[in-house]
Write a protein that holds these residues in place. Sequence first.
Motif, PDB file in Angstrom:
ATOM      1  N   LEU A 266      -3.930   5.012   1.761  1.00 36.33           N
ATOM      2  CA  LEU A 266      -3.507   5.724   0.463  1.00 36.33           C
ATOM      3  C   LEU A 266      -2.097   6.038   0.409  1.00 36.33           C
ATOM      4  O   LEU A 266      -1.151   5.801  -0.462  1.00 36.33           O
ATOM      5  N   TRP A 267      -1.529   6.804   1.392  1.00 37.17           N
ATOM      6  CA  TRP A 267      -0.259   7.256   1.691  1.00 37.17           C
ATOM      7  C   TRP A 267       0.823   6.130   1.574  1.00 37.17           C
ATOM      8  O   TRP A 267       1.729   5.916   0.640  1.00 37.17           O
ATOM      9  N   PHE A 268       0.837   5.171   2.555  1.00 31.32           N
ATOM     10  CA  PHE A 268       1.398   3.982   2.447  1.00 31.32           C
ATOM     11  C   PHE A 268       1.425   3.110   1.343  1.00 31.32           C
ATOM     12  O   PHE A 268       2.510   2.181   1.149  1.00 31.32           O
ATOM     13  N   GLY A 269       0.328   3.155   0.649  1.00 30.42           N
ATOM     14  CA  GLY A 269       0.092   2.247  -0.427  1.00 30.42           C
ATOM     15  C   GLY A 269       0.673   3.030  -1.672  1.00 30.42           C
ATOM     16  O   GLY A 269       0.517   2.572  -2.920  1.00 30.42           O
ATOM     17  N   GLY A 270       1.331   3.965  -1.456  1.00 29.39           N
ATOM     18  CA  GLY A 270       1.841   4.813  -2.787  1.00 29.39           C
ATOM     19  C   GLY A 270       1.175   5.395  -3.590  1.00 29.39           C
ATOM     20  O   GLY A 270       1.404   5.644  -4.825  1.00 29.39           O
ATOM     21  N   LYS A 271      -0.116   5.975  -3.218  1.00 32.18           N
ATOM     22  CA  LYS A 271      -1.206   6.566  -4.134  1.00 32.18           C
ATOM     23  C   LYS A 271      -1.163   8.070  -3.843  1.00 32.18           C
ATOM     24  O   LYS A 271      -1.725   8.758  -4.636  1.00 32.18           O
ATOM     25  N   ILE A 272      -0.314   8.786  -3.133  1.00 36.30           N
ATOM     26  CA  ILE A 272      -0.193  10.094  -2.814  1.00 36.30           C
ATOM     27  C   ILE A 272       1.053  10.883  -2.981  1.00 36.30           C
ATOM     28  O   ILE A 272       2.191  10.078  -2.477  1.00 36.30           O
ATOM     29  N   LEU A 273       1.218  11.837  -3.735  1.00 37.22           N
ATOM     30  CA  LEU A 273       2.390  12.354  -3.945  1.00 37.22           C
ATOM     31  C   LEU A 273       2.993  12.953  -2.613  1.00 37.22           C
ATOM     32  O   LEU A 273       4.418  12.733  -2.712  1.00 37.22           O
TER      33      LEU A 273
END
Length: 422
Positions: A266-273
């Motif tokens: 999720l993080w590297f996929g750009g889904k987390i602030l």
Amino acid sequence: MKKKRFSFMALLLSGSLLFSACSNDTSTTPDKGKDSGKVDGEITVWVHPYTGDAKKEEEMWKEITANYNKEFPDVEVNIETIPWANRDQKVLTALAANNGPDVFYAIPDQMPQYADVGMLLELDPYLEDSDLEGFVDTSLVSTTWKDKKYGLPILQEAYTFIYNLDVVKAIGEDPANLPQTWEEFEAWAAKAKEKGFYALNYLGGGSMNGTIYPWIWQAGGDVVTDENEVLINSSESVKAFEMINNFYQKGYIPEDSITATTQDELWFGGKILAQLGSGISITMMEKEGEFDFAIAPPLTGEKQLTYGTTGMFVVPSNSDNPDAAAEFVKAVTNAENQRIFNTVTQYIPTQEEAKDIFDSNQYMSQLATYTQYALPGVIHPKGRAIMPFIQAEIQAMMAGDKTPQEAADAAAEAIEAELAKP
């Protein structure tokens, strides 16, 4: 066979390490070898592989040992690298067999366990005030148990929020004005949710050091003191439970946060602030990240605090050569040798002046300024043992089975039961 001052019996029982009666009397003033000119003989130092480059580390230890021998040329230093796996058992077994090292590397949840049963040499008689000058104050927290110093720190970390600047812009906020307080971050979290992003990663299946503890400290709370006062269900600490529960129920953190051990996709996929991370996280971002990022100071609730482990060197109280061993601990953690060690390992030095090794690294230089806020965890002999109880209650709370106060009260009850065990 080496003769030792004390004999330690270590037994493995029901998953807990129990020790036979050991002398806690460290009141005897040592013969301070440096002053009397008697520092000689031989010492064995146990270290770990801190990087993936064994050859580079071998050269590092040669240089550090050579620096020590400039002052103590009559001491032969044997550096032995032992694996991280089963290190507790290896250390305890060696000491129980009177065949342990004279110096070894320890982390914050090991030190109080060992010190509490008399397994470590108190270093205070070997230390002058000047020996402690230059250390970051928070780095000395983990080396102290019951107001006595049992080690000196060589490395430190600091966890803080790393922001995805694409998400910051997507929610209409200014990358130059990142949140500083709980209230500011919660406002950003709501905006992130509205735009289809998560606000933060939360690894509920991992260590409490990277989940609830920083929030507890920022709220002005604590878990348990060295005098066995349980504070996890204090009004201050419960605010942290309420914050995490609020984030989960509102969808500010991912659905799998109750038991997750990673949310990298999720993080590297750009889904987390934002991600709570340390120096390793920054290194990964520099290598693998596909978006611009920035780091911000640890958040402030009632206090500005965060988590960051501390690595230290300690001396067993049954060392054959405590004078030479204590002097080695002082030498390996001085500013010069910390520059050598931390340049290779890329950890943050605990000596302020040695942080200049990161002057050319924007992110690590910034992160190094945050160690002043970094606590090393729960410094208590039962610090590791109580984590599963706290984790279980937070998971029950997030699942909707308990209120924050009920979860905190249940955690406190479980901790008290654990502390009551012999």
